[in-house]
Design an enzyme around this catalytic site. Sequence first.
Site, PDB file in Angstrom:
ATOM      1  N   GLU A  70      10.384  -4.874   4.522  1.00  0.00           N
ATOM      2  CA  GLU A  70      10.453  -6.272   4.088  1.00  0.00           C
ATOM      3  C   GLU A  70      10.159  -6.390   2.587  1.00  0.00           C
ATOM      4  O   GLU A  70      10.883  -7.043   1.834  1.00  0.00           O
ATOM      5  CB  GLU A  70       9.433  -7.135   4.858  1.00  0.00           C
ATOM      6  CG  GLU A  70       9.729  -7.295   6.330  1.00  0.00           C
ATOM      7  CD  GLU A  70       9.119  -6.182   7.194  1.00  0.00           C
ATOM      8  OE1 GLU A  70       8.821  -5.090   6.659  1.00  0.00           O
ATOM      9  OE2 GLU A  70       8.972  -6.411   8.405  1.00  0.00           O
ATOM     10  N   GLU A 121      -4.968  -6.765  14.607  1.00  0.00           N
ATOM     11  CA  GLU A 121      -4.453  -5.452  14.231  1.00  0.00           C
ATOM     12  C   GLU A 121      -5.606  -4.436  14.327  1.00  0.00           C
ATOM     13  O   GLU A 121      -5.385  -3.254  14.583  1.00  0.00           O
ATOM     14  CB  GLU A 121      -3.852  -5.477  12.821  1.00  0.00           C
ATOM     15  CG  GLU A 121      -2.844  -4.370  12.593  1.00  0.00           C
ATOM     16  CD  GLU A 121      -2.064  -4.500  11.290  1.00  0.00           C
ATOM     17  OE1 GLU A 121      -2.627  -4.183  10.224  1.00  0.00           O
ATOM     18  OE2 GLU A 121      -0.897  -4.921  11.321  1.00  0.00           O
ATOM     19  N   HIS A 171      -5.923 -33.496  17.249  1.00  0.00           N
ATOM     20  CA  HIS A 171      -4.843 -34.348  17.752  1.00  0.00           C
ATOM     21  C   HIS A 171      -3.698 -33.528  18.338  1.00  0.00           C
ATOM     22  O   HIS A 171      -2.587 -34.040  18.486  1.00  0.00           O
ATOM     23  CB  HIS A 171      -4.339 -35.261  16.627  1.00  0.00           C
ATOM     24  CG  HIS A 171      -5.414 -36.195  16.160  1.00  0.00           C
ATOM     25  ND1 HIS A 171      -5.613 -37.427  16.735  1.00  0.00           N
ATOM     26  CD2 HIS A 171      -6.370 -36.045  15.218  1.00  0.00           C
ATOM     27  CE1 HIS A 171      -6.644 -38.009  16.137  1.00  0.00           C
ATOM     28  NE2 HIS A 171      -7.125 -37.189  15.222  1.00  0.00           N
ATOM     29  N   GLY A 223      -4.939  -2.043   4.865  1.00  0.00           N
ATOM     30  CA  GLY A 223      -4.194  -3.217   4.391  1.00  0.00           C
ATOM     31  C   GLY A 223      -4.916  -4.523   4.676  1.00  0.00           C
ATOM     32  O   GLY A 223      -5.055  -5.389   3.803  1.00  0.00           O
ATOM     33  N   ARG A 224      -5.419  -4.681   5.897  1.00  0.00           N
ATOM     34  CA  ARG A 224      -6.054  -5.960   6.262  1.00  0.00           C
ATOM     35  C   ARG A 224      -7.469  -6.092   5.711  1.00  0.00           C
ATOM     36  O   ARG A 224      -8.134  -7.099   5.946  1.00  0.00           O
ATOM     37  CB  ARG A 224      -6.029  -6.127   7.787  1.00  0.00           C
ATOM     38  CG  ARG A 224      -6.631  -4.975   8.554  1.00  0.00           C
ATOM     39  CD  ARG A 224      -6.235  -5.012  10.024  1.00  0.00           C
ATOM     40  NE  ARG A 224      -6.728  -3.869  10.785  1.00  0.00           N
ATOM     41  CZ  ARG A 224      -6.095  -2.721  10.922  1.00  0.00           C
ATOM     42  NH1 ARG A 224      -4.938  -2.526  10.325  1.00  0.00           N
ATOM     43  NH2 ARG A 224      -6.603  -1.742  11.658  1.00  0.00           N
ATOM     44  N   LYS A 260       0.845  -1.204   0.000  1.00  0.00           N
ATOM     45  CA  LYS A 260       0.000   0.000   0.000  1.00  0.00           C
ATOM     46  C   LYS A 260       0.875   1.247   0.000  1.00  0.00           C
ATOM     47  O   LYS A 260       0.704   2.143  -0.797  1.00  0.00           O
ATOM     48  CB  LYS A 260      -0.929  -0.034   1.215  1.00  0.00           C
ATOM     49  CG  LYS A 260      -1.846   1.146   1.312  1.00  0.00           C
ATOM     50  CD  LYS A 260      -2.852   0.997   2.425  1.00  0.00           C
ATOM     51  CE  LYS A 260      -3.608   2.320   2.600  1.00  0.00           C
ATOM     52  NZ  LYS A 260      -4.610   2.259   3.658  1.00  0.00           N
ATOM     53  N   LYS A 297       9.134  -0.804  13.961  1.00  0.00           N
ATOM     54  CA  LYS A 297       9.755  -0.528  12.652  1.00  0.00           C
ATOM     55  C   LYS A 297      10.843   0.533  12.814  1.00  0.00           C
ATOM     56  O   LYS A 297      11.938   0.416  12.271  1.00  0.00           O
ATOM     57  CB  LYS A 297       8.713  -0.009  11.657  1.00  0.00           C
ATOM     58  CG  LYS A 297       7.654  -1.011  11.257  1.00  0.00           C
ATOM     59  CD  LYS A 297       6.733  -0.374  10.224  1.00  0.00           C
ATOM     60  CE  LYS A 297       5.489  -1.195   9.989  1.00  0.00           C
ATOM     61  NZ  LYS A 297       4.517  -0.533   9.136  1.00  0.00           N
TER      62      LYS A 297
HETATM   63  O1  LIG Z   1       1.041  -2.788   2.197  1.00  0.00           O
HETATM   64  P1  LIG Z   1       2.144  -2.178   3.008  1.00  0.00           P
HETATM   65  O2  LIG Z   1       2.095  -0.686   3.006  1.00  0.00           O
HETATM   66  O3  LIG Z   1       3.478  -2.703   2.564  1.00  0.00           O
HETATM   67  O4  LIG Z   1       1.936  -2.608   4.519  1.00  0.00           O
HETATM   68  C1  LIG Z   1       1.953  -3.953   4.887  1.00  0.00           C
HETATM   69  C2  LIG Z   1       1.362  -4.162   6.238  1.00  0.00           C
HETATM   70  O5  LIG Z   1       2.062  -3.441   7.214  1.00  0.00           O
HETATM   71  C3  LIG Z   1       1.179  -2.953   8.196  1.00  0.00           C
HETATM   72  O6  LIG Z   1       1.104  -1.583   8.071  1.00  0.00           O
HETATM   73  C4  LIG Z   1       1.638  -3.306   9.577  1.00  0.00           C
HETATM   74  O7  LIG Z   1       2.980  -3.074   9.739  1.00  0.00           O
HETATM   75  C5  LIG Z   1      -0.141  -3.612   7.889  1.00  0.00           C
HETATM   76  O8  LIG Z   1      -1.217  -2.902   8.358  1.00  0.00           O
HETATM   77  C6  LIG Z   1      -0.076  -3.723   6.418  1.00  0.00           C
HETATM   78  O9  LIG Z   1      -0.999  -4.652   5.928  1.00  0.00           O
END
Ligand SMILES: O=P(O)(O)OC[C@H]1O[C@](O)(CO)[C@@H](O)[C@@H]1O
Length: 551
Positions: free
Chosen positions: A218, A360, A391, A274-275, A212, A511
């Site tokens: 990452e 979240e 199990h 995002g979620r 987003k 972060k």
């Molecule tokens: O889509 P982006 O901006 O890379 O963010 C990834 C994820 O990181 C978050 O902001 C949490 O760190 C989530 O809410 C989001 O889905």
Amino acid sequence: MPYPVTGVSPKQLPEWAALTQHAKEIKQTDLRRLFAEDTRRLNWSSIEVGPLHLDLSKNLIRKETLGLLVELARARFLPDAIVAMLTGEHINVSEDRAVLHAALRRGATLSGPIDGVNVGQEVEDVLGRMERLSRAIRSNERRGCTGKPFSAIVNIGIGGSDLGPEMVTRALYDFSDKGRRMHFVSNIDPTAIGDIFEVCDPETTLFVVVSKTFGTLETLTNAKAARQWILASLGDHADAVEKHFVAVSTNAKLVSDFGIDPENMFGFWDFIGGRYSVDSAVGLAIMLAIGPERFRSFLGGFAAIDAHLRETPLDENGPVLLGLLSVWYRNFFGTQSQAVLPYSERLARFPAYLQQLTMESNGKSVRIDGSTVDYGTGAVYWGEPGTDGQHAFYQLLHQGTILIPADFVLFAEPLGGPDAQQDLLFANGLAQTRALAFGRNDAELEALGVPEYLRPARRMPGNRPTTTILAQRLTPEVLGSLIALYEHSVFTQGVIWGIDSFDQWGVELGKELASELVPMLTSAGAPDLGAFDASTVDLVSRYRHMRGRPS
Ligand SMILES: O=P(O)(O)OC[C@H]1O[C@](O)(CO)[C@@H](O)[C@@H]1O
């Protein structure tokens, strides 16, 4: 405030006091007696929600309980909150944003543009572009820079930009074009992207970079590694990056800075969290796997639940009742967690997906006006597919000292494999809900000839609440409905608690601290760790030592 939410604690409301009193009464009885005293229990506790059947009967409730919970929901202005969300008010107060995932599937009721965006039109435009790309790739018309068709699609993203696409792609595997392998890379752990380089061929690999913000460490790190990998073998083709990368983002500038052609970027908007984004362009990998028509059915499944949310009275409203039951257990029984147990191998990642959606969203301890809550908010959601969980951890569900409400997700029809196994799978899920609800008492153990000294160990207390969600088959439509059911349940909980379910400030500090630590770990000479605490200093030094760096 966007709708009449105040800083008032729900605990101060008479409706809360009534529920506290009522919970005392319910704790005096049990599910055996609740079933026996009301032979019409199923009449008010089983509900049709789009393609889903919800059986709430094995919860620790009487009909009156739902009435009292609905009164609480009214006192917290839930109907106004629903309208506020669906009409694009800025209910995400701390980020001053609308919350319009319902608009992605035509479930919102917008009367005009929102924040300058003609939402319906733009959603349709992006879908159209996604469809054109999907058709071109699925028909092998669009190829890599050496002219070979794509045999692997790699989604690079994290959190909402990974969990949804991965969970859904896996869940709908039986509806997908199995000719192309789908991969998902989220972790910054170098092995995650390294595995892709081992199994994929650069000439036939398409990367979908989903972020987003397009600023997530990452994702950007993995995407840069992928770009380097592509350029290392295809660098003599000027269009290597253009042909092998597409992006999904709200940030066109950063996407183009990365080198991805804006033509290959699929946008969404700030008002999609995002979620809550799996049904936006973030679902591009899903569409590439299952095709545009099935993706539209997936959206249709969400829309059915949006319509149900909008149009159904609160006391028959599936997502609302599911959310209110979570509040019931969390606040009036003191539960800390909620299990979600899908009896479907294909839904193996559903609990992980729900963890982000629920935790979240509702892992908050201040209300929208900044005042601190004096009651429990979001529970820990967790789970594994049945029958594996049976199990492993069900022992604790049955005989442990912790009360854990559980949602069982069951299907009538299998998606493949030997048909008769579905009967066994279903029987197991149903049996578990019976065992949890009704247990086995000493008289029954005696009748079975269990010696007295063994009865305490074999006694099954029962009275453990479950909700059963039943559907015919795990189709794209059913999955869309299942996700939307939980989205609106989470929203309902957040409204009762008065919190902002759509921000996530709690993830930011970690972060920031990580980026502060990177130079401490990697500097050529010994770093100045004077500003850090003793534990950090020690661990940084050990890490540097293990990596052969001076400390
Ligand atoms: O889509 P982006 O901006 O890379 O963010 C990834 C994820 O990181 C978050 O902001 C949490 O760190 C989530 O809410 C989001 O889905």
